[in-house]
Enzyme design. Sequence first.
Site, PDB file in Angstrom:
ATOM      1  N   ASP A   1      32.080 -18.718  32.482  1.00  0.00           N
ATOM      2  CA  ASP A   1      32.558 -17.700  33.423  1.00  0.00           C
ATOM      3  C   ASP A   1      32.483 -16.287  32.859  1.00  0.00           C
ATOM      4  OD1 ASP A   1      34.578 -17.865  31.566  1.00  0.00           O
ATOM      5  OD2 ASP A   1      36.200 -17.944  33.026  1.00  0.00           O
ATOM      6  N   GLU A   2      31.597 -16.068  31.909  1.00  0.00           N
ATOM      7  CA  GLU A   2      31.525 -14.752  31.293  1.00  0.00           C
ATOM      8  C   GLU A   2      30.097 -14.458  30.853  1.00  0.00           C
ATOM      9  OE1 GLU A   2      34.265 -12.277  28.121  1.00  0.00           O
ATOM     10  OE2 GLU A   2      34.179 -14.455  27.967  1.00  0.00           O
TER      11      GLU A   2
END
Length: 181
Positions: free
Chosen positions: A15-16
């Site tokens: 998620d990054e």
Amino acid sequence: ILHDYTPQIEPVSIDEAFLDVTGTQRLFGPAQHLAAQIKQRIQGETGLTASVGVAPNKFLAKLASDLEKPDGLTVIHPKDVGRVLAPLPVTKIWGIGPATAARLKSMGIQTVKDLRDATSELLTNRFGGDGRRFYRLSRGLDRRTVTADSQAKSIGQENTFEYDVADRAHLRFVLLKHVEH
């Protein structure tokens, strides 16, 4: 969603990611505007919030994204780096965890400003190569570039018009947007 804005994406985790959008500003506008578009699309298409940091390098972008979690959009302009970093605890510097923070505290260094006030020689003598990195990061300096996961083998872009278009000027305009993308 991210690939719609730049091919220069370095995933960090599920998620990054880091994005380099320096080549897309003519198409999408300033980085802050682009970041807002990305946040809006993520929310609209997935229902998830996203915290985004916009800054001149990876260290500052990560720091900016962490400053207003969840669902923040923080911009650190080059002229504001010193002001933003100064009051932060040294643990905001990559690689400074509790043990290193305790060693720095014993030296009278608790904030990034304190770290910035230390000499490179002092930090290098106490922490070796990490000390040189702490010195640079305390000044907002990070030379690492965004490294895309893999090289694209091809790039494609298409557009389906609602009706047949014979206007060459309009088609050239659309083609230019595709080429820039």
